[in-house]
Write a protein that holds these residues in place. Structure first.
Motif, PDB file in Angstrom:
ATOM      1  N   LEU A  94     -38.357  -6.851   1.848  1.00  0.00           N
ATOM      2  CA  LEU A  94     -37.985  -6.993   3.292  1.00  0.00           C
ATOM      3  C   LEU A  94     -37.200  -8.292   3.222  1.00  0.00           C
ATOM      4  O   LEU A  94     -36.576  -8.475   4.287  1.00  0.00           O
ATOM      5  N   GLY A  95     -36.843  -8.970   2.161  1.00  0.00           N
ATOM      6  CA  GLY A  95     -36.246 -10.235   2.133  1.00  0.00           C
ATOM      7  C   GLY A  95     -36.835 -11.482   2.897  1.00  0.00           C
ATOM      8  O   GLY A  95     -35.971 -12.392   3.404  1.00  0.00           O
ATOM      9  N   ILE A  96     -37.989 -11.355   2.809  1.00  0.00           N
ATOM     10  CA  ILE A  96     -38.425 -12.374   3.830  1.00  0.00           C
ATOM     11  C   ILE A  96     -39.372 -13.564   2.535  1.00  0.00           C
ATOM     12  O   ILE A  96     -39.828 -12.958   1.484  1.00  0.00           O
ATOM     13  N   ASP A  97     -39.040 -14.772   2.856  1.00  0.00           N
ATOM     14  CA  ASP A  97     -39.458 -15.675   1.804  1.00  0.00           C
ATOM     15  C   ASP A  97     -40.807 -16.513   2.446  1.00  0.00           C
ATOM     16  O   ASP A  97     -40.683 -17.218   3.315  1.00  0.00           O
ATOM     17  N   PRO A  98     -41.859 -15.737   1.787  1.00  0.00           N
ATOM     18  CA  PRO A  98     -43.190 -16.519   2.450  1.00  0.00           C
ATOM     19  C   PRO A  98     -43.711 -17.910   1.564  1.00  0.00           C
ATOM     20  O   PRO A  98     -43.563 -17.855   0.445  1.00  0.00           O
ATOM     21  N   MET A  99     -43.758 -18.816   2.336  1.00  0.00           N
ATOM     22  CA  MET A  99     -44.203 -20.088   1.795  1.00  0.00           C
ATOM     23  C   MET A  99     -45.597 -20.607   2.142  1.00  0.00           C
ATOM     24  O   MET A  99     -46.117 -20.550   3.018  1.00  0.00           O
ATOM     25  N   GLU A 100     -46.298 -20.663   0.859  1.00  0.00           N
ATOM     26  CA  GLU A 100     -47.847 -20.844   0.721  1.00  0.00           C
ATOM     27  C   GLU A 100     -48.096 -22.355   0.998  1.00  0.00           C
ATOM     28  O   GLU A 100     -47.591 -23.251   0.604  1.00  0.00           O
ATOM     29  N   PHE A 101     -49.256 -22.551   2.066  1.00  0.00           N
ATOM     30  CA  PHE A 101     -49.691 -23.945   2.195  1.00  0.00           C
ATOM     31  C   PHE A 101     -51.197 -23.841   2.113  1.00  0.00           C
ATOM     32  O   PHE A 101     -51.478 -23.238   3.087  1.00  0.00           O
ATOM     33  N   GLN A 102     -51.712 -24.591   1.395  1.00  0.00           N
ATOM     34  CA  GLN A 102     -53.208 -24.821   1.660  1.00  0.00           C
ATOM     35  C   GLN A 102     -53.364 -26.022   2.821  1.00  0.00           C
ATOM     36  O   GLN A 102     -52.442 -26.648   3.110  1.00  0.00           O
ATOM     37  N   VAL A 103     -54.354 -25.478   3.612  1.00  0.00           N
ATOM     38  CA  VAL A 103     -54.742 -26.141   5.021  1.00  0.00           C
ATOM     39  C   VAL A 103     -55.976 -27.249   4.939  1.00  0.00           C
ATOM     40  O   VAL A 103     -56.402 -27.644   5.577  1.00  0.00           O
ATOM     41  N   ALA A 104     -57.028 -26.383   4.148  1.00  0.00           N
ATOM     42  CA  ALA A 104     -58.325 -27.063   4.150  1.00  0.00           C
ATOM     43  C   ALA A 104     -59.151 -26.416   3.020  1.00  0.00           C
ATOM     44  O   ALA A 104     -58.654 -25.402   2.385  1.00  0.00           O
ATOM     45  N   LEU A 105     -60.257 -26.983   2.845  1.00  0.00           N
ATOM     46  CA  LEU A 105     -61.342 -26.184   1.944  1.00  0.00           C
ATOM     47  C   LEU A 105     -62.618 -25.780   2.493  1.00  0.00           C
ATOM     48  O   LEU A 105     -62.908 -26.413   3.610  1.00  0.00           O
TER      49      LEU A 105
END
Length: 329
Positions: free
Chosen positions: A120-131
């Motif tokens: 789809l041409g989407i660039d998903p950027m992953e971020f950890q936010v918590a544990l």
């Protein structure tokens, strides 16, 4: 002559007033230009518009509190947070046009979801936010199963576990059927339980899987033979209705808490997982409010985590996340 001098004085005074006004106007223009520079840099200028977030029910309390805090400080931005579940949320996120800005997730994005994003041409950027600590909750009247080994608690949910009654675990416990429960397959918590904790072995046939965590809380609070699994935050917010199993991983029973949940050598590490949000970088480049909100999340993640029943990330992880965001132009 007196009239001429008076007229001359009035002309001079008028010129002074016009000069002063012109200087003030120039100063105002300079301020406006500085504000424009700030807006371009995305640091201090106000932003406006909407931010749309869906996904994990586990991450929902964290993100809902974050959104509330942000909107208090940024009145011109509306942040909408929903909780369809991790997998259902990715379906709303991976849309060519009109997808969500963020997808909260209690698991990492799958290979097939990455492939769909690329298509789809989407660039998903992953971020950890918590544990988060996977927590096994029981009815407050259950005073026998307050401590179990890792194997015992997992066997309750396994088809091959051979456990149907409490007395199957301990002969001194009630000879009554256990009512296992948990979130359904829309949720990353279900997948974490199945894939990581149960090593991809089938759930017991009698398990009651629900879409809403609030439904699970209600069911367990009304049935002394019920036991369910979900994220620690929902237990933390419902301690008046639920008890939690202290799990023995080999060194004695450990109660899930903000002090014990963590990775590596933390006492509750075997049942701890990072939780995430995924940013649509394409939309962050188009909409200043989306990128601004992403930076706000990272700058406030540790405080909001502690407020909503999650163990906070390390300073190092926060800095890594902020560095990734600074690369988005």
């Amino acid at each position: 002559m007196k009239n001429f001098k008076g007229l001359l004085l009035l002309v001079v005074m008028a010129a002074v007033v016009m000069f002063t006004a012109a200087c003030g106007s120039n100063n105002g223009n300079n301020t406006a230009n500085n504000g424009g520079d700030n807006a371009e840099g995305g640091d201090e200028a106000s932003v406006e518009g909407s931010v749309v977030i869906d996904g994990s029910g586990t991450v929902y309390p964290f993100m809902a509190q974050m959104a509330e805090n942000y909107m208090t400080e940024n009145e011109n931005v509306s942040v909408e947070v929903s909780r369809a579940g991790t997998s259902a949320g990715f379906k709303k996120f991976l849309v060519e046009e009109g997808g969500t800005d963020f997808n909260d997730a209690s698991r990492q994005i799958k290979d097939e979801e990455k492939a769909q994003a690329e298509e789809l041409g989407i660039d998903p950027m992953e971020f950890q936010v918590a544990l988060d600590g996977l927590t096994f909750v029981i009815n407050p009247e259950n005073d026998w199963a307050t401590e179990m080994t890792q194997e015992e608690v997992v066997n309750i949910f396994l088809a091959e576990g051979g456990v149907t009654k409490w007395s199957d675990i301990n002969p001194e416990w009630p000879d009554e059927e256990i009512k296992p429960m948990g979130p359904n397959e829309n949720h990353g918590t279900n997948e974490f339980m199945y894939e990581t904790i149960m090593e991809e072995k089938d759930f017991v046939d009698s398990i009651n899987l629900q879409q809403e965590y609030s439904t699970l809380v209600d069911l367990v609070s009304k049935d002394k033979n019920a036991i369910a699994f979900f994220g620690y935050g929902y237990y933390e917010n419902n301690k008046d209705k639920l008890g939690a199993v202290a799990v023995d991983f080999g060194n004695g029973p450990v109660e899930p808490s903000l002090e014990t949940i963590g990775l590596d050598d933390a006492p509750y590490a075997p049942f701890t997982r990072p939780v995430f949000t995924y940013l649509n970088v394409n939309l962050a480049k188009e909409k200043a409010q989306v990128l601004d909100y992403a930076k706000y999340i990272m700058n406030n993640a540790q405080d909001v985590a502690a407020e909503t029943g999650f163990a906070p990330l390390s300073d190092e992880t926060i800095e890594e996340n902020l560095s990734k965001l600074e690369e988005i132009k």
